[in-house]
Design an enzyme around this catalytic site. Structure first.
Site, short mmCIF file in Angstrom:
data_model
loop_
_atom_site.label_atom_id
_atom_site.label_comp_id
_atom_site.label_asym_id
_atom_site.label_seq_id
_atom_site.Cartn_x
_atom_site.Cartn_y
_atom_site.Cartn_z
CB SER A 225 -33.81 39.67 6.18
OG SER A 225 -32.65 38.88 5.81
CE1 TYR B 209 -31.05 44.12 5.74
CE2 TYR B 209 -30.65 42.40 6.69
CZ TYR B 209 -31.57 43.20 5.89
OH TYR B 209 -32.55 42.81 4.57
P1 NAD Z 1 -32.69 48.34 -2.75
O1 NAD Z 1 -31.19 48.86 -2.31
O2 NAD Z 1 -32.37 47.74 -4.29
O3 NAD Z 1 -34.02 48.64 -2.66
C1 NAD Z 1 -33.83 49.53 -1.60
C2 NAD Z 1 -35.41 50.15 -1.53
O4 NAD Z 1 -35.50 50.66 -0.13
C3 NAD Z 1 -34.52 51.31 -2.89
O5 NAD Z 1 -35.95 51.48 -3.41
C4 NAD Z 1 -34.40 53.30 -1.97
O6 NAD Z 1 -34.52 53.86 -2.75
C5 NAD Z 1 -35.39 52.52 -0.87
N1 NAD Z 1 -35.31 52.88 0.28
C6 NAD Z 1 -34.61 53.59 1.24
N2 NAD Z 1 -33.68 53.83 1.36
C7 NAD Z 1 -35.48 54.52 1.75
C8 NAD Z 1 -36.07 55.82 2.54
N3 NAD Z 1 -35.54 55.92 3.47
N4 NAD Z 1 -37.53 56.07 2.27
C9 NAD Z 1 -37.88 55.26 1.33
N5 NAD Z 1 -37.01 54.10 0.08
C10 NAD Z 1 -35.60 54.35 0.49
O7 NAD Z 1 -32.23 46.52 -1.80
P2 NAD Z 1 -32.89 45.56 -1.80
O8 NAD Z 1 -32.65 44.49 -1.88
O9 NAD Z 1 -33.80 45.24 -3.25
O10 NAD Z 1 -33.92 45.51 -0.24
C11 NAD Z 1 -35.23 45.59 -0.54
C12 NAD Z 1 -35.77 44.91 1.12
O11 NAD Z 1 -35.43 43.14 1.02
C13 NAD Z 1 -35.48 45.37 2.16
O12 NAD Z 1 -35.77 45.55 2.80
C14 NAD Z 1 -34.05 44.27 2.21
O13 NAD Z 1 -33.91 44.74 3.99
C15 NAD Z 1 -34.80 43.28 2.45
N6 NAD Z 1 -33.76 41.63 1.84
C16 NAD Z 1 -33.06 42.09 0.86
C17 NAD Z 1 -32.23 40.78 0.55
C18 NAD Z 1 -30.67 40.69 -0.26
O14 NAD Z 1 -30.31 40.18 -0.48
N7 NAD Z 1 -31.25 41.74 -1.23
C19 NAD Z 1 -32.61 39.92 1.16
C20 NAD Z 1 -33.08 40.28 2.94
C21 NAD Z 1 -33.93 40.63 2.49
#
Ligand code: NAD
Length: 260
Positions: free
Chosen positions: A142, A155
């Protein structure tokens, strides 16, 4: 480009992870999807990946807080497809609250899912990658792996931890044609971002519009959310031969956020 290769993607039932799965499947990789959600919706996505891209796609429901389940997911990938070529550590959750009231169980869950799970997957997958002499490990970090924001102690700690883990393992496997990199997205419009809006409204005393404008997009000079397809495009590039000298890198895709 990836025909015959196998990709395991944690947290790929939604958001960025699902976009990775589709992008890699479109290039011919067989896929292991993982994550939580409605079983019927997950099955629809799984079957859709197989029929749209003509690859094999299996679902493994490993909970990223449970090391034994994580190990079983990697072993299932190997027993189904013979190997794991590409590992994307992507599962993640968020909680936004001031340090003095930050719930201890949220701290533990975020460190387990956003950081420790990547240790467990890599520990299990690296021996297979070493044996075949090729591998790609991509960690969704991130912008918060590079800079901090208030009210996100767990986080930001987990994401800075992922940066350290990425660099360390990259050095350990550098002579085995395995690269380990972290993608550092800014704000991407996914359920994870949508869900933190009410918490941020409460923590900062703002309206929904103010959170979007003054907190989320205020950090991003482009004033646009990053898209899941753009993030998946970076992962795809990291799987090419052209990217074989990129390792131990933090790759921002953040609309200029961390340039400031
Ligand atoms: P999202 O909520 O759409 O997806 C998260 C995924 O993780 C889902 O498939 C969920 O079921 C899974 N998950 C959660 N807890 C779990 C567990 N205990 N075991 C197995 N799976 C689990 O969110 P996203 O935004 O697509 O996030 C994906 C990654 O990207 C994360 O690591 C997040 O920190 C990172 N990220 C997101 C952003 C953003 O702005 N959306 C920015 C930077 C980084």
């Amino acid at each position: 480009m990836l025909t015959g290769k196998t990709a395991v993607i944690t947290g790929s039932t939604s958001g960025i992870g699902l976009a990775y799965a589709k992008a890699l499947a479109a290039e011919g990789a067989n896929i292991v999807i993982n994550g939580f959600g409605d079983p019927q919706a997950i099955e629809t996505e799984r079957a859709g990946i197989e029929s749209e891209f003509g690859v094999k796609c299996i679902y493994h429901g490993a909970d990223m807080t449970k090391p034994a389940e994580i190990e079983d997911m990697i072993e299932t990938a190997v027993s189904t497809f013979d190997t794991v070529d590409i590992l994307i550590n992507n599962a993640g959750i968020q909680h936004v609250e001031a340090i003095e009231s930050f719930p201890v169980e949220k701290w533990d869950a975020i460190i387990a899912i956003n950081l420790s799970s990547a240790f467990h997957t890599m520990r299990a997958a690296v021996p297979h990658m070493k044996k075949q002499g090729w591998g790609r490990i991509i960690n969704t970090a991130s912008a918060h792996a590079l800079v901090a924001s208030p009210f996100k102690s767990a986080y930001v700690s987990a994401k800075h931890g992922i940066a350290g883990l990425t660099k360390t393992v990259a050095l350990e496997v550098a002579e085995h044609k395995i690269t380990v990199n972290a993608i550092c997205p800014g704000y991407v419009w996914t359920p994870l971002v949508e869900a933190q809006i009410p918490e941020t409204m409460k923590a900062r005393g703002l309206t929904e519009e103010q959170v979007k404008k003054n907190v989320l997009l205020a950090a991003q000079p482009t004033k646009e959310f990053v898209t899941v397809e753009q993030v998946a495009g970076v992962a795809l590039f990291l799987c090419t031969d052209a990217a074989s000298s990129i390792t131990g890198s933090m790759i921002p895709i953040d609309g200029g956020w961390t340039a400031q």
